[in-house]
Design a protein around this motif. Structure first.
Motif, PDB file in Angstrom:
ATOM      1  N   PRO A 191      72.097  -5.390  61.687  1.00 51.90           N
ATOM      2  CA  PRO A 191      71.996  -6.777  61.265  1.00 51.90           C
ATOM      3  C   PRO A 191      72.496  -6.768  59.752  1.00 51.90           C
ATOM      4  O   PRO A 191      72.084  -7.856  59.234  1.00 51.90           O
ATOM      5  N   VAL A 192      73.375  -6.115  59.334  1.00 54.06           N
ATOM      6  CA  VAL A 192      74.181  -6.315  58.041  1.00 54.06           C
ATOM      7  C   VAL A 192      74.929  -7.468  57.927  1.00 54.06           C
ATOM      8  O   VAL A 192      74.721  -8.195  56.719  1.00 54.06           O
ATOM      9  N   ASN A 193      75.917  -7.522  58.877  1.00 52.46           N
ATOM     10  CA  ASN A 193      76.654  -8.924  58.730  1.00 52.46           C
ATOM     11  C   ASN A 193      75.701 -10.009  59.061  1.00 52.46           C
ATOM     12  O   ASN A 193      75.361 -10.179  60.440  1.00 52.46           O
ATOM     13  N   THR A 194      75.524 -10.954  58.224  1.00 53.04           N
ATOM     14  CA  THR A 194      74.517 -12.043  58.438  1.00 53.04           C
ATOM     15  C   THR A 194      75.345 -13.197  59.264  1.00 53.04           C
ATOM     16  O   THR A 194      74.523 -13.899  59.909  1.00 53.04           O
ATOM     17  N   LYS A 195      76.770 -13.313  59.206  1.00 52.30           N
ATOM     18  CA  LYS A 195      77.281 -14.302  60.187  1.00 52.30           C
ATOM     19  C   LYS A 195      77.132 -13.779  61.720  1.00 52.30           C
ATOM     20  O   LYS A 195      76.805 -14.555  62.614  1.00 52.30           O
ATOM     21  N   HIS A 196      77.325 -12.415  61.922  1.00 54.46           N
ATOM     22  CA  HIS A 196      77.050 -12.123  63.219  1.00 54.46           C
ATOM     23  C   HIS A 196      75.792 -12.079  63.766  1.00 54.46           C
ATOM     24  O   HIS A 196      75.359 -12.500  64.870  1.00 54.46           O
ATOM     25  N   ALA A 197      74.843 -12.114  62.927  1.00 52.95           N
ATOM     26  CA  ALA A 197      73.267 -11.938  63.310  1.00 52.95           C
ATOM     27  C   ALA A 197      72.908 -13.406  63.493  1.00 52.95           C
ATOM     28  O   ALA A 197      72.394 -13.606  64.441  1.00 52.95           O
ATOM     29  N   ALA A 198      73.616 -14.282  62.627  1.00 52.32           N
ATOM     30  CA  ALA A 198      73.446 -15.816  62.823  1.00 52.32           C
ATOM     31  C   ALA A 198      73.618 -16.265  64.215  1.00 52.32           C
ATOM     32  O   ALA A 198      73.024 -16.913  65.148  1.00 52.32           O
ATOM     33  N   PHE A 199      74.833 -15.815  64.681  1.00 52.72           N
ATOM     34  CA  PHE A 199      75.739 -16.061  65.925  1.00 52.72           C
ATOM     35  C   PHE A 199      74.696 -15.531  67.148  1.00 52.72           C
ATOM     36  O   PHE A 199      74.487 -16.319  67.848  1.00 52.72           O
ATOM     37  N   VAL A 200      74.607 -14.178  66.997  1.00 49.35           N
ATOM     38  CA  VAL A 200      73.690 -13.513  67.885  1.00 49.35           C
ATOM     39  C   VAL A 200      72.421 -14.315  68.024  1.00 49.35           C
ATOM     40  O   VAL A 200      71.773 -14.549  69.228  1.00 49.35           O
ATOM     41  N   SER A 201      71.656 -14.644  67.181  1.00 51.98           N
ATOM     42  CA  SER A 201      70.289 -15.199  67.225  1.00 51.98           C
ATOM     43  C   SER A 201      70.456 -16.669  67.828  1.00 51.98           C
ATOM     44  O   SER A 201      69.619 -17.144  68.421  1.00 51.98           O
ATOM     45  N   SER A 202      71.628 -17.468  67.686  1.00 51.70           N
ATOM     46  CA  SER A 202      71.906 -18.642  68.218  1.00 51.70           C
ATOM     47  C   SER A 202      71.962 -18.559  69.693  1.00 51.70           C
ATOM     48  O   SER A 202      71.509 -19.241  70.374  1.00 51.70           O
ATOM     49  N   VAL A 203      72.824 -17.598  70.044  1.00 53.70           N
ATOM     50  CA  VAL A 203      72.929 -17.426  71.645  1.00 53.70           C
ATOM     51  C   VAL A 203      71.796 -16.869  72.319  1.00 53.70           C
ATOM     52  O   VAL A 203      71.577 -17.397  73.273  1.00 53.70           O
ATOM     53  N   ILE A 204      70.867 -16.153  71.596  1.00 55.73           N
ATOM     54  CA  ILE A 204      69.758 -15.773  72.207  1.00 55.73           C
ATOM     55  C   ILE A 204      68.897 -16.831  72.383  1.00 55.73           C
ATOM     56  O   ILE A 204      68.208 -17.250  73.378  1.00 55.73           O
ATOM     57  N   LEU A 205      68.755 -17.872  71.245  1.00 55.04           N
ATOM     58  CA  LEU A 205      67.930 -19.223  71.441  1.00 55.04           C
ATOM     59  C   LEU A 205      68.407 -19.929  72.655  1.00 55.04           C
ATOM     60  O   LEU A 205      67.606 -20.743  73.128  1.00 55.04           O
ATOM     61  N   MET A 206      69.735 -20.200  72.596  1.00 58.65           N
ATOM     62  CA  MET A 206      70.421 -20.985  73.638  1.00 58.65           C
ATOM     63  C   MET A 206      70.228 -20.333  75.150  1.00 58.65           C
ATOM     64  O   MET A 206      69.803 -21.178  76.131  1.00 58.65           O
ATOM     65  N   ALA A 207      70.322 -19.074  75.287  1.00 55.95           N
ATOM     66  CA  ALA A 207      69.934 -18.485  76.388  1.00 55.95           C
ATOM     67  C   ALA A 207      68.510 -18.727  76.879  1.00 55.95           C
ATOM     68  O   ALA A 207      68.113 -19.062  78.161  1.00 55.95           O
ATOM     69  N   LYS A 208      67.616 -18.514  75.800  1.00 57.01           N
ATOM     70  CA  LYS A 208      66.142 -18.883  76.195  1.00 57.01           C
ATOM     71  C   LYS A 208      65.988 -20.398  76.845  1.00 57.01           C
ATOM     72  O   LYS A 208      65.266 -20.684  77.816  1.00 57.01           O
ATOM     73  N   THR A 209      66.772 -21.203  76.116  1.00 56.28           N
ATOM     74  CA  THR A 209      66.552 -22.572  76.503  1.00 56.28           C
ATOM     75  C   THR A 209      67.177 -22.916  77.673  1.00 56.28           C
ATOM     76  O   THR A 209      66.413 -23.920  78.685  1.00 56.28           O
ATOM     77  N   LEU A 210      68.032 -22.395  78.164  1.00 57.58           N
ATOM     78  CA  LEU A 210      68.743 -22.558  79.851  1.00 57.58           C
ATOM     79  C   LEU A 210      68.052 -21.564  80.550  1.00 57.58           C
ATOM     80  O   LEU A 210      68.487 -21.423  81.797  1.00 57.58           O
ATOM     81  N   GLY A 211      66.999 -20.907  80.245  1.00 58.05           N
ATOM     82  CA  GLY A 211      66.302 -20.083  81.244  1.00 58.05           C
ATOM     83  C   GLY A 211      66.941 -18.837  81.561  1.00 58.05           C
ATOM     84  O   GLY A 211      66.707 -18.302  82.748  1.00 58.05           O
ATOM     85  N   LEU A 212      68.043 -18.196  80.813  1.00 58.26           N
ATOM     86  CA  LEU A 212      68.768 -17.142  81.223  1.00 58.26           C
ATOM     87  C   LEU A 212      68.049 -15.717  80.512  1.00 58.26           C
ATOM     88  O   LEU A 212      67.796 -16.037  79.401  1.00 58.26           O
ATOM     89  N   LYS A 213      68.281 -14.683  81.251  1.00 57.92           N
ATOM     90  CA  LYS A 213      68.018 -13.540  80.726  1.00 57.92           C
ATOM     91  C   LYS A 213      69.279 -13.000  79.769  1.00 57.92           C
ATOM     92  O   LYS A 213      70.528 -13.155  80.214  1.00 57.92           O
ATOM     93  N   LEU A 214      68.936 -12.174  78.760  1.00 58.00           N
ATOM     94  CA  LEU A 214      70.030 -11.798  77.871  1.00 58.00           C
ATOM     95  C   LEU A 214      69.999 -10.257  77.556  1.00 58.00           C
ATOM     96  O   LEU A 214      68.891  -9.812  77.219  1.00 58.00           O
ATOM     97  N   VAL A 215      71.173  -9.827  77.898  1.00 58.56           N
ATOM     98  CA  VAL A 215      71.238  -8.257  77.890  1.00 58.56           C
ATOM     99  C   VAL A 215      72.278  -7.898  76.847  1.00 58.56           C
ATOM    100  O   VAL A 215      73.382  -8.504  76.773  1.00 58.56           O
ATOM    101  N   ALA A 216      72.001  -7.065  75.953  1.00 54.16           N
ATOM    102  CA  ALA A 216      72.765  -6.705  74.660  1.00 54.16           C
ATOM    103  C   ALA A 216      73.445  -5.480  75.052  1.00 54.16           C
ATOM    104  O   ALA A 216      72.875  -4.386  75.315  1.00 54.16           O
ATOM    105  N   GLU A 217      74.682  -5.134  74.999  1.00 51.22           N
ATOM    106  CA  GLU A 217      75.581  -4.107  75.303  1.00 51.22           C
ATOM    107  C   GLU A 217      75.979  -3.300  74.114  1.00 51.22           C
ATOM    108  O   GLU A 217      76.097  -3.994  73.260  1.00 51.22           O
ATOM    109  N   GLY A 218      76.125  -2.081  74.436  1.00 50.10           N
ATOM    110  CA  GLY A 218      76.513  -1.091  73.292  1.00 50.10           C
ATOM    111  C   GLY A 218      75.634  -1.046  72.071  1.00 50.10           C
ATOM    112  O   GLY A 218      76.029  -0.608  71.047  1.00 50.10           O
TER     113      GLY A 218
END
Length: 656
Positions: free
Chosen positions: A573-600
């Motif tokens: 969570p150190v890089n706030t830009k990356h954190a903001a991007f991933v947070s928006s992707v998670i929100l978008m996936a939830k909106t579309l009814g998709l499951k989100l898996v984080a790798e690595g």
């Protein structure tokens, strides 16, 4: 009648030809002009009081005939062409047949009123009229036959008539001898005519052979698509440049990234046109290029003068700038990137092929980081290239010998800690090379087409493993599907078999598809995705975020899962830009009814951040490395025996 038609067709094919018509046009155009003088002279010399009026009419008519045929056949605009040579040759034959008729008429008019020596002179003149144009008429045998037969036929008939009236005497014998000499000479000249036509054929075949040899020589050294040098041509130019002076050179190898993939999504004509446009841009990037060669599939060699580091940087930058502008493919804009390798060519370098191999090796190294990348050759690249070649030579035998094994990396549900799925990852333990990394052999398998057989094997093996009774009742295994596998005609048939085997169970096979496969946008890919959806397979969009069109594809692909690429998680969570991007992707996936898996996922702070942001599942070294199947079973058994282990991952308590 049939034989006559066949003879006429054969004669037309042999004597009605453009090259013969062109020779006749060039060599026979003076004959009508000379014929006019001959008609005037003969009408003047052989006239008698009885024949004066008839010969004057004959001369005027003949002059008009000569003039008309000259205008019809021998003006510059009448020169035979590919469209007119047949009609021109036919008219040429009729013209000389009419000349023969007119000279035959002349003989009939004046022979009866001439004395013996005048008759001898007339026969000599007729012999000249027959013989003089014969070398020209030799290129048209029908004219060469008709012209003398009509003239000599008239003289012969009159001579026979005179012999019957007056009997045979020494004068008649002399005329017969003259006529016989004329006939014999004409016959020999007809034979010469056939030989001349044959010589034209020989010259034409020789010219064709020379042209073919020259074309073969050009094709040996030139690329057929771009017209540039090919590999053999570049080798010759490098050798010539090295021998001409001692100036050192730099050889660049440039490859357009992913151009070979375009052959599956565009027509060959479109890609070839693109290759030509690329070639023109390479030739004018502002660098000191001496020679450019195209090796095929968007790979080029560029020979430049030796440069210092600053000049080399300018040259490479100029080549990269040449690809800043889009290319047009039909109605689409294409932005292409290139990989460039370089090596120096000193005056002591005598193996041109080895120098080219070094430049290409450096380019292959650069292509591992696609997107306008550059690498200069060093000796360590040869070691890697040798290993690459070794892997390529062993790969097919490894597939036949079943030297591969499927490892499984579990996916952990963040909300419950349950493990109901895993990703299948292939491993190769070679008897000769030891452990071979997938990052080494998968790209090679894709380049050789072996990925199709390898991908089918992984699917069968994953299907066998997922049916094990030792696994939880609801369990699925995700299998990566390569871009190249979409061209496998056997893939859908295999998926249908797998669907039948798993029908009625709670076990499943999910397919992980990369964005690069979707970006092909070909009819075959769309049909394949429809068939996968029809068969009921779960679909995950793998390596999400690494492509250019991720967001748009989320709305187009009927996927169940989105897998977030490891590169976006490393600095969370150190890089706030990356954190903001991933947070928006998670929100978008939830909106579309998709499951989100984080790798690595490798650190607890990453896991806690993903849990707080309601990511569904994770996989990574924090939980487990990829495991052989027996080890996975042991790992699952160990987790089931110690449910409190889940608290270790969520020190602040399970997330809601």
């Amino acid at each position: 009648m049939t034989q006559l038609k066949a003879l006429l067709v054969s004669m037309r094919a042999e004597y009605f030809r453009l090259e013969l018509a062109e020779l006749l046009f060039t060599r026979a155009r003076e004959i009508p002009l000379v014929g006019m003088l001959a008609a005037i002279s003969c009408a003047t010399l052989f006239q008698t009081p009885q024949t004066r009026d008839a010969l004057q009419i004959w001369a005027i008519a003949f002059i008009l005939l000569y003039g008309f045929t000259y205008l019809a056949l021998f003006l510059s605009r009448r020169k035979p062409s590919a469209n007119t040579y047949v009609a021109w040759t036919r008219n040429f034959i009729w013209a000389f047949a009419s000349y023969g008729v007119m000279w035959g008429v002349f003989t009939f008019i004046c022979l009866e009123s001439l004395g013996f020596w005048q008759e001898v002179a007339l026969f000599m003149v007729l012999f000249a009229i027959v013989s003089v144009p014969m070398p020209v008429l030799a290129y048209c045998l029908p004219a060469a036959i008709l012209h003398p037969i009509l003239i000599l036929g008239a003289a012969s008939s009159l001579l026979v008539q005179k012999s019957l009236e007056l009997g045979i005497n020494h004068e008649t014998w002399m005329l017969v001898m003259l006529l016989g000499a004329s006939v014999l000479s004409t016959y020999k000249q007809m034979i010469m005519a056939k030989n001349l036509v044959s010589s034209v054929d020989v010259r034409r075949r020789l010219s064709t052979s020379v042209s073919t040899i020259q074309k073969l020589k050009r094709d040996k050294y030139l690329d057929t698509v771009t017209g540039m040098l090919n590999l053999a041509g570049m080798i010759g130019h490098i050798r010539k440049a090295r021998l001409s002076n001692d100036t050192p050179y730099t050889l660049l190898s440039l490859k357009v990234d992913d151009l070979e993939r375009m052959y599956s999504t565009h027509t060959k004509a479109i890609v070839d046109r693109l290759v030509k446009v690329v070639a023109r841009r390479i030739e004018t990037p502002g660098c000191d290029a001496l020679t450019v060669a195209h090796l095929g599939l968007g790979e080029y060699l560029i020979l430049t003068t030796e440069q210092n580091e600053d000049m080399e940087s300018d040259t490479i930058a100029g080549l990269f700038r040449a690809f800043n502008h889009p290319y047009f493919s039909g109605t689409k804009e294409l932005y292409l990137s290139v990989s460039i390798g370089a090596t120096s060519l000193g005056s002591n370098e005598y193996d041109e092929s080895a120098v080219i191999s070094k430049a290409v090796t450096a380019m292959r190294e650069a292509s591992k980081n696609p997107g306008n990348s550059f690498a200069r050759y060093d000796s360590s690249m040869s070691d890697r290239l040798n290993r690459w070649m070794g892997i390529r030579s062993e790969l097919q035998q490894a597939i036949k010998s079943n030297e591969f094994e499927v490892f499984l990396q579990p996916k952990v549900e963040i909300a419950t800690g349950a493990v109901n799925s895993a990703e299948a990852l292939i491993r190769w333990q070679s008897p000769t090379m030891g452990t071979v990394s997938p990052s080494d052999f998968i790209p090679i398998a894709e380049s050789t087409g072996d990925i199709m057989a390898l991908g089918r094997w992984v699917l069968r093996e994953a299907t066998r493993l997922v049916q094990s009774p030792m696994l939880p009742e609801t369990f699925s295994i995700a299998v990566n599907v390569s871009v190249k596998q979409f061209a496998d005609p056997n893939l859908i048939g295999l998926l249908e078999q797998i669907a039948d085997q798993l029908d009625g169970t709670q076990r499943g096979i999910d397919l992980e598809i990369t964005e690069s496969a979707l970006m092909l946008e070909s009819v075959e890919v769309k049909m394949m995705l429809r068939d996968i959806e029809r068969l009921g397979f779960g679909v995950a969009l793998d390596d999400f975020g690494t492509g250019y069109s991720s967001l748009s594809y989320l709305t187009q692909l009927n996927a169940d899962t989105v897998k977030l690429d490891k590169s976006f998680l490393d600095e969370i969570p150190v890089n706030t830009k990356h954190a903001a991007f991933v947070s928006s992707v998670i929100l978008m996936a939830k909106t579309l009814g998709l499951k989100l898996v984080a790798e690595g996922v490798e650190r607890k702070d990453q896991l806690e951040w993903l849990a707080l942001n309601q990511c569904d599942a994770v996989q990574g070294y924090l939980f487990s490395r990829p495991l052989a199947f027996p080890d996975l079973l042991s790992w699952l058994e160990h987790r089931a025996a110690q449910p409190e282990m889940n608290e270790t991952f969520f020190p602040s308590g399970k997330p809601a």
